[in-house]
Design an enzyme around this catalytic site. Structure first.
Site, PDB file in Angstrom:
ATOM      1  N   ARG A 182      11.662  -3.923  12.836  1.00  0.00           N
ATOM      2  CA  ARG A 182      10.516  -3.176  13.379  1.00  0.00           C
ATOM      3  C   ARG A 182       9.903  -3.908  14.571  1.00  0.00           C
ATOM      4  O   ARG A 182       9.687  -5.107  14.517  1.00  0.00           O
ATOM      5  CB  ARG A 182       9.429  -3.020  12.308  1.00  0.00           C
ATOM      6  CG  ARG A 182       9.756  -1.982  11.278  1.00  0.00           C
ATOM      7  CD  ARG A 182       8.771  -2.014  10.131  1.00  0.00           C
ATOM      8  NE  ARG A 182       7.377  -2.048  10.564  1.00  0.00           N
ATOM      9  CZ  ARG A 182       6.409  -1.396   9.931  1.00  0.00           C
ATOM     10  NH1 ARG A 182       6.668  -0.633   8.885  1.00  0.00           N
ATOM     11  NH2 ARG A 182       5.161  -1.506  10.327  1.00  0.00           N
ATOM     12  N   ARG A 206      -1.870  -8.940  13.303  1.00  0.00           N
ATOM     13  CA  ARG A 206      -2.281  -7.834  12.417  1.00  0.00           C
ATOM     14  C   ARG A 206      -3.089  -8.363  11.240  1.00  0.00           C
ATOM     15  O   ARG A 206      -4.051  -7.741  10.805  1.00  0.00           O
ATOM     16  CB  ARG A 206      -1.060  -7.057  11.921  1.00  0.00           C
ATOM     17  CG  ARG A 206      -0.545  -6.068  12.960  1.00  0.00           C
ATOM     18  CD  ARG A 206       0.847  -5.579  12.646  1.00  0.00           C
ATOM     19  NE  ARG A 206       0.910  -4.783  11.441  1.00  0.00           N
ATOM     20  CZ  ARG A 206       1.981  -4.706  10.663  1.00  0.00           C
ATOM     21  NH1 ARG A 206       3.073  -5.391  10.963  1.00  0.00           N
ATOM     22  NH2 ARG A 206       1.970  -3.943   9.594  1.00  0.00           N
ATOM     23  N   ARG A 261     -10.132   1.597   9.075  1.00  0.00           N
ATOM     24  CA  ARG A 261      -9.713   0.233   9.363  1.00  0.00           C
ATOM     25  C   ARG A 261     -10.901  -0.670   9.694  1.00  0.00           C
ATOM     26  O   ARG A 261     -10.727  -1.871   9.842  1.00  0.00           O
ATOM     27  CB  ARG A 261      -8.778   0.184  10.574  1.00  0.00           C
ATOM     28  CG  ARG A 261      -7.347   0.668  10.338  1.00  0.00           C
ATOM     29  CD  ARG A 261      -6.586  -0.272   9.442  1.00  0.00           C
ATOM     30  NE  ARG A 261      -5.256  -0.635   9.862  1.00  0.00           N
ATOM     31  CZ  ARG A 261      -4.142   0.083   9.643  1.00  0.00           C
ATOM     32  NH1 ARG A 261      -4.184   1.232   9.041  1.00  0.00           N
ATOM     33  NH2 ARG A 261      -2.969  -0.379  10.030  1.00  0.00           N
ATOM     34  N   ARG A 313       6.364 -11.880   2.996  1.00  0.00           N
ATOM     35  CA  ARG A 313       6.905 -10.545   2.702  1.00  0.00           C
ATOM     36  C   ARG A 313       7.170  -9.762   3.975  1.00  0.00           C
ATOM     37  O   ARG A 313       8.181  -9.095   4.118  1.00  0.00           O
ATOM     38  CB  ARG A 313       5.872  -9.728   1.909  1.00  0.00           C
ATOM     39  CG  ARG A 313       5.909  -9.924   0.436  1.00  0.00           C
ATOM     40  CD  ARG A 313       5.201  -8.734  -0.229  1.00  0.00           C
ATOM     41  NE  ARG A 313       4.316  -9.179  -1.289  1.00  0.00           N
ATOM     42  CZ  ARG A 313       3.528  -8.386  -1.990  1.00  0.00           C
ATOM     43  NH1 ARG A 313       3.491  -7.093  -1.744  1.00  0.00           N
ATOM     44  NH2 ARG A 313       2.754  -8.863  -2.936  1.00  0.00           N
ATOM     45  N   LYS A 370       0.812  -1.222   0.000  1.00  0.00           N
ATOM     46  CA  LYS A 370       0.000   0.000   0.000  1.00  0.00           C
ATOM     47  C   LYS A 370       0.848   1.277   0.000  1.00  0.00           C
ATOM     48  O   LYS A 370       0.553   2.198  -0.731  1.00  0.00           O
ATOM     49  CB  LYS A 370      -0.871   0.055   1.264  1.00  0.00           C
ATOM     50  CG  LYS A 370      -2.152  -0.714   1.196  1.00  0.00           C
ATOM     51  CD  LYS A 370      -3.132  -0.258   2.269  1.00  0.00           C
ATOM     52  CE  LYS A 370      -2.592  -0.231   3.673  1.00  0.00           C
ATOM     53  NZ  LYS A 370      -2.334  -1.509   4.311  1.00  0.00           N
TER      54      LYS A 370
HETATM   55  P1  AMP Z   1      -0.163   1.855   9.498  1.00  0.00           P
HETATM   56  O1  AMP Z   1       1.030   2.719   9.309  1.00  0.00           O
HETATM   57  O2  AMP Z   1      -1.390   2.396   8.794  1.00  0.00           O
HETATM   58  O3  AMP Z   1       0.083   0.406   9.188  1.00  0.00           O
HETATM   59  O4  AMP Z   1      -0.514   1.931  11.048  1.00  0.00           O
HETATM   60  C1  AMP Z   1       0.336   1.383  12.040  1.00  0.00           C
HETATM   61  C2  AMP Z   1      -0.497   0.936  13.230  1.00  0.00           C
HETATM   62  O5  AMP Z   1      -1.214   2.069  13.776  1.00  0.00           O
HETATM   63  C3  AMP Z   1      -1.582  -0.074  12.905  1.00  0.00           C
HETATM   64  O6  AMP Z   1      -1.086  -1.393  12.921  1.00  0.00           O
HETATM   65  C4  AMP Z   1      -2.601   0.193  14.001  1.00  0.00           C
HETATM   66  O7  AMP Z   1      -2.198  -0.392  15.220  1.00  0.00           O
HETATM   67  C5  AMP Z   1      -2.526   1.694  14.177  1.00  0.00           C
HETATM   68  N1  AMP Z   1      -3.491   2.374  13.290  1.00  0.00           N
HETATM   69  C6  AMP Z   1      -3.214   3.106  12.168  1.00  0.00           C
HETATM   70  N2  AMP Z   1      -4.331   3.571  11.599  1.00  0.00           N
HETATM   71  C7  AMP Z   1      -5.357   3.121  12.371  1.00  0.00           C
HETATM   72  C8  AMP Z   1      -6.774   3.256  12.293  1.00  0.00           C
HETATM   73  N3  AMP Z   1      -7.355   3.931  11.297  1.00  0.00           N
HETATM   74  N4  AMP Z   1      -7.519   2.647  13.275  1.00  0.00           N
HETATM   75  C9  AMP Z   1      -6.940   1.973  14.283  1.00  0.00           C
HETATM   76  N5  AMP Z   1      -5.626   1.802  14.398  1.00  0.00           N
HETATM   77  C10 AMP Z   1      -4.822   2.372  13.459  1.00  0.00           C
END
Ligand code: AMP
Length: 188
Positions: A135, A146, A90, A125, A15
């Protein structure tokens, strides 16, 4: 031209890379709740500390927290001409909230791009990326959690946006360039 977009896809579907390409092509900013949370974490705020605990376990941050961040951020003039939301919404509650915020602003989404990938390929991946980037949210149990959260909470959005007539489904299993060609063909 479509200018208010979302990109959906499992963790590890690519993404982030495709989001950068789309933003460059359409000259729009990304809208990333993950980035907003990371900046709270970096600043060491209470919200950031609580978010980190959840993120490190592969859980979502509560909708109420996300809604207050999003509600404020979307008012910013930088998104007036459009945006690509990456990692938001999400779940269905967040999708309904976004619909409402946009409606209140007198606007709506134009399209939702879904990067459709095989979930088992994604685990491989992500594990590789975890090794390279070291990380804290990318150990195997956290990756599996996740993906489970994605399947239970986020994947239903594909159907939601398909029924809304907004979905652009993209086969995300090819190379980065192949996937980009399919996306660009839909956006031009
Ligand atoms: P991302 O960079 O979008 O993968 O976000 C990293 C982490 O932040 C995710 O694995 C979630 O734990 C949290 N997170 C990000 N966006 C959201 C969202 N819209 N709702 C809930 N948790 C979020």
């Amino acid at each position: 031209m479509k200018k208010r977009l979302l990109i959906l896809g499992a963790p590890g579907a690519g993404k982030g890379t495709q989001a950068r390409n789309i933003c460059e092509l359409l000259d729009i900013p990304t809208f990333s709740t993950g980035a907003m949370l990371r900046s709270q974490m970096k600043a060491g705020t209470e919200l950031g500390k609580k978010a980190k605990e959840l993120i490190d376990r592969g859980e979502l941050v509560p909708d109420s927290v996300i809604s207050s961040l999003v509600g404020a951020e979307l008012q910013s003039p930088r998104y007036r001409e459009g945006f690509l939301a990456d990692g938001y919404p999400r779940n269905l509650e967040q999708a309904h909230f976004l619909d409402q915020v946009l409606k209140n602003m007198g606007t709506h989404l134009d399209a939702v791009i879904n990067l459709d990938v095989e979930l088992e390929d994604v685990v491989g991946r992500l594990l590789k990326r975890a090794e390279i980037e070291n990380r804290s949210d990318d150990t195997e149990p956290v990756i599996r959690r996740r993906l489970q959260v994605y399947k239970e909470q986020t994947e239903p959005l594909v159907r939601y946006y398909r029924e809304a007539g907004l979905l652009i489904n993209i086969d995300g299993n090819g190379s980065i360039d192949q996937v980009w060609d399919s996306i660009a063909a839909q956006l031009r």
